[in-house]
Scaffold this motif. Structure first.
Motif, mmCIF file in Angstrom:
data_model
loop_
_atom_site.group_PDB
_atom_site.id
_atom_site.type_symbol
_atom_site.label_atom_id
_atom_site.label_comp_id
_atom_site.label_asym_id
_atom_site.label_seq_id
_atom_site.Cartn_x
_atom_site.Cartn_y
_atom_site.Cartn_z
ATOM 1 N N LYS A 14 0.837 -1.212 0.000
ATOM 2 C CA LYS A 14 0.000 0.000 0.000
ATOM 3 C C LYS A 14 0.873 1.264 0.000
ATOM 4 C CE LYS A 14 -4.040 -2.142 0.742
ATOM 5 N NZ LYS A 14 -3.602 -3.554 0.723
ATOM 6 N N VAL A 15 0.261 2.390 -0.344
ATOM 7 C CA VAL A 15 0.998 3.661 -0.293
ATOM 8 C C VAL A 15 0.342 4.575 0.732
ATOM 9 C CG1 VAL A 15 1.698 3.379 -2.699
ATOM 10 C CG2 VAL A 15 -0.238 4.846 -2.176
ATOM 11 N N ILE A 16 1.145 5.366 1.429
ATOM 12 C CA ILE A 16 0.635 6.204 2.523
ATOM 13 C C ILE A 16 1.244 7.606 2.458
ATOM 14 C CG2 ILE A 16 0.395 4.159 4.034
ATOM 15 C CD1 ILE A 16 2.838 5.385 5.638
ATOM 16 N N MET A 71 3.315 10.487 4.252
ATOM 17 C CA MET A 71 4.265 10.596 5.375
ATOM 18 C C MET A 71 4.877 11.994 5.419
ATOM 19 S SD MET A 71 7.844 8.717 4.325
ATOM 20 C CE MET A 71 8.838 9.393 2.962
ATOM 21 N N PRO A 72 5.141 12.483 6.639
ATOM 22 C CA PRO A 72 5.758 13.803 6.749
ATOM 23 C C PRO A 72 7.253 13.729 6.469
ATOM 24 C CG PRO A 72 5.508 12.843 8.929
ATOM 25 C CD PRO A 72 4.915 11.858 7.956
ATOM 26 N N THR A 73 7.816 14.808 5.959
ATOM 27 C CA THR A 73 9.276 14.984 5.955
ATOM 28 C C THR A 73 9.499 16.440 6.372
ATOM 29 O OG1 THR A 73 9.801 15.904 3.768
ATOM 30 C CG2 THR A 73 9.345 13.530 3.841
ATOM 31 N N GLU A 74 10.744 16.870 6.464
ATOM 32 C CA GLU A 74 10.982 18.255 6.863
ATOM 33 C C GLU A 74 10.722 19.242 5.721
ATOM 34 O OE1 GLU A 74 13.098 16.376 5.525
ATOM 35 O OE2 GLU A 74 15.115 17.231 5.263
ATOM 36 N N THR A 75 10.594 18.748 4.485
ATOM 37 C CA THR A 75 10.383 19.655 3.346
ATOM 38 C C THR A 75 8.895 19.786 3.036
ATOM 39 O OG1 THR A 75 10.698 17.824 1.790
ATOM 40 C CG2 THR A 75 12.637 19.201 2.321
ATOM 41 N N VAL A 76 8.317 18.707 2.508
ATOM 42 C CA VAL A 76 6.884 18.628 2.200
ATOM 43 C C VAL A 76 6.450 17.194 2.523
ATOM 44 C CG1 VAL A 76 7.075 20.350 0.334
ATOM 45 C CG2 VAL A 76 7.180 17.912 -0.242
ATOM 46 N N TYR A 77 5.139 16.924 2.555
ATOM 47 C CA TYR A 77 4.671 15.554 2.783
ATOM 48 C C TYR A 77 4.931 14.708 1.534
ATOM 49 C CZ TYR A 77 2.535 16.057 7.367
ATOM 50 O OH TYR A 77 2.350 16.215 8.712
ATOM 51 N N GLY A 78 5.248 13.430 1.758
ATOM 52 C CA GLY A 78 5.498 12.499 0.660
ATOM 53 C C GLY A 78 4.412 11.443 0.572
ATOM 54 N N LEU A 79 4.268 10.866 -0.628
ATOM 55 C CA LEU A 79 3.346 9.748 -0.863
ATOM 56 C C LEU A 79 4.231 8.511 -1.017
ATOM 57 C CD1 LEU A 79 0.475 8.718 -1.535
ATOM 58 C CD2 LEU A 79 0.909 9.359 -3.909
ATOM 59 N N ALA A 80 4.316 7.712 0.068
ATOM 60 C CA ALA A 80 5.387 6.713 0.161
ATOM 61 C C ALA A 80 4.934 5.296 -0.143
ATOM 62 C CB ALA A 80 5.985 6.759 1.566
ATOM 63 N N GLY A 81 5.831 4.538 -0.768
ATOM 64 C CA GLY A 81 5.632 3.113 -0.984
ATOM 65 C C GLY A 81 6.993 2.425 -0.980
ATOM 66 N N VAL A 82 6.995 1.107 -0.835
ATOM 67 C CA VAL A 82 8.263 0.361 -0.804
ATOM 68 C C VAL A 82 8.914 0.394 -2.190
ATOM 69 C CG1 VAL A 82 9.273 -1.951 -0.560
ATOM 70 C CG2 VAL A 82 7.608 -1.113 1.130
ATOM 71 N N GLY A 83 10.150 0.894 -2.233
ATOM 72 C CA GLY A 83 10.832 1.138 -3.505
ATOM 73 C C GLY A 83 11.171 -0.109 -4.300
ATOM 74 N N PRO A 128 7.292 -3.089 -7.382
ATOM 75 C CA PRO A 128 6.744 -2.402 -8.562
ATOM 76 C C PRO A 128 5.252 -2.090 -8.449
ATOM 77 C CG PRO A 128 7.937 -4.395 -9.208
ATOM 78 C CD PRO A 128 7.886 -4.391 -7.710
ATOM 79 N N ASP A 129 4.488 -2.936 -7.758
ATOM 80 C CA ASP A 129 3.048 -2.670 -7.607
ATOM 81 C C ASP A 129 2.820 -1.406 -6.784
ATOM 82 O OD1 ASP A 129 2.449 -4.910 -9.050
ATOM 83 O OD2 ASP A 129 2.211 -6.197 -7.277
ATOM 84 N N ALA A 130 3.593 -1.267 -5.706
ATOM 85 C CA ALA A 130 3.469 -0.074 -4.862
ATOM 86 C C ALA A 130 3.860 1.164 -5.665
ATOM 87 C CB ALA A 130 4.355 -0.215 -3.617
ATOM 88 N N VAL A 131 4.916 1.037 -6.444
ATOM 89 C CA VAL A 131 5.389 2.180 -7.241
ATOM 90 C C VAL A 131 4.335 2.572 -8.280
ATOM 91 C CG1 VAL A 131 7.127 2.924 -8.903
ATOM 92 C CG2 VAL A 131 7.817 1.647 -6.850
ATOM 93 N N ASN A 132 3.761 1.591 -8.953
ATOM 94 C CA ASN A 132 2.713 1.901 -9.940
ATOM 95 C C ASN A 132 1.519 2.575 -9.277
ATOM 96 O OD1 ASN A 132 4.164 0.874 -12.089
ATOM 97 N ND2 ASN A 132 3.354 -1.207 -11.837
#
Ligand code: TXA
Ligand code: MG
Length: 329
Positions: free
Chosen positions: A24-26, A28-40, A43-47
């Motif tokens: 799944k993708v979620i 997540m906060p970072t110090e710059t902007v929020y990210g839309l994260a998945g396991v790199g 390939p399914d998560a990336v798609n």
């Protein structure tokens, strides 16, 4: 799909890790902007990331790792200066582009040879990355072309119903995306300006170039060729100091029955005192930190944002003006 927003604690981190390991993708906060994260490596998560965002599939993603992660397991570090950059600026808002070893899947790097890597300087994000202990690829967590999110609520406004979870780590302190730096050649090259500036990189490496993207060039950092960062209201950009131009436009807009807001550095507060304002602060760091926040506040209240360019385009102002031109130009 129901989108949960959870504050970061042991329980929400465990939940996030299980979702991510499940493809799944979620958010997540970072110090710059929020990210839309998945396991790199998945390939399914990336798609899914490309699909959720509506992102063009020729625009590669950044891999995020925790501060003790062995970067050499992901990439070839070919230039001598790279280790100095890492010890000086990572974790922090610097992304370095190196030759990939293929651990992060080819879908994430759009079939290219290089991988962009960064270590976010955000406690909650570090906790998540440490807990999962594998690279998470993440673009900014906005719908493609819209302004990048700097709070969990901003992510929710764009992606509600499309993702199961947003981890809430508060308002991002940096406020604009990381500096993207190509370190595959003898002189490092800035592909996207950010809070780690040319001057800061020069101090460590002796030299630093800024990539010029001219029309017709093969684009080295594909993201820079797209329209970006657009709020949902109209926007107009004025030269630094053009108080007269702004006042005239403000009046014209009001005559048309539209509600204008002026977005400017706080030094203009007195000059525009009876007008609707979105104040960005005084220092470059403050302006960067407030830029997207104020654009996203503005799109809710204003029919049109009249933005004023900063006087300088040196240091952090290069990254600021780059975003301001794309969002308001
Ligand atoms: O601060 C940030 O960098 C945020 C947070 C979430 O970490 N992320 C972010 O990702 O801004 P995104 O996908 O919105 O922008 C990534 C930029 C794009 O301009 C992309 O073209 C460039 O980095 N990029 C990614 N991989 C690259 C590569 N291998 N070579 C050149 N440019 C790359
Ligand atoms: Mg983005």
């Amino acid at each position: 799909m129901d989108t949960k927003i959870l504050k970061i604690d042991n329980e929400s981190i465990d939940f996030a890790v299980s979702l991510l390991n499940d493809g799944k993708v979620i958010g997540m906060p970072t110090e710059t902007v929020y990210g839309l994260a998945g396991v790199g490596a998945n390939p399914d998560a990336v798609n899914e990331i490309f699909k959720v965002k509506g992102r063009p599939t020729d625009n590669p993603l950044i891999a995020h790792v925790h501060k003790d992660f062995d970067l050499e397991s992901l990439c070839y570090i070919e230039q001598d200066y790279v280790k100095k950059l890492i010890s000086e600026f990572m974790p922090g808002p610097l992304t370095i582009v190196m030759k990939s070893k293929g651990v992060v899947c080819k879908e994430a790097i759009c079939g290219g040879e290089t991988l962009a890597v960064r270590m976010p300087l955000h406690d909650g994000c570090q906790r998540l990355l440490k807990a999962i202990d594998k690279p998470l690829v993440a673009p900014s967590a906005n719908l493609s072309k819209h302004t990048s999110p700097v709070t969990a609520e901003h992510v929710y406004n764009d992606l509600n119903g499309r993702i199961p979870l947003i981890l809430d780590g508060g308002k991002c302190s940096g406020g604009i995306e990381s500096t993207v730096l190509d370190v595959t050649s003898s002189v490092p090259r800035i592909l996207r300006a950010g809070l780690v500036t040319k001057e800061m990189i020069e101090r460590v490496c002796g030299a630093c170039e800024i990539a010029k993207h001219k029309e017709g060039d093969r684009v080295k950092s594909p993201g820079v060729k797209y329209t970006h960062y657009k709020p949902k209201c109209d926007t107009l950009l004025f030269e630094s100091g053009d108080v007269e131009g702004v006042n005239k436009a403000y009046e014209e807009q009001e005559k048309k029955g539209r509600k204008p807001f002026i977005m400017c550095e706080s030094k203009y507060e007195e000059v525009f005192k009876d007008k609707n304002l979105l104040l960005l602060g005084f220092s470059g760091e403050e302006v960067a930190s407030n830029l997207y926040y104020k654009l996203l506040e503005g799109e809710k209240k204003a029919d049109v944002i009249l933005a004023i360019a900063t006087e300088s385009e040196e240091g952090v102002y290069l990254g600021i003006m780059n975003r301001l031109r794309k969002s308001c130009g």
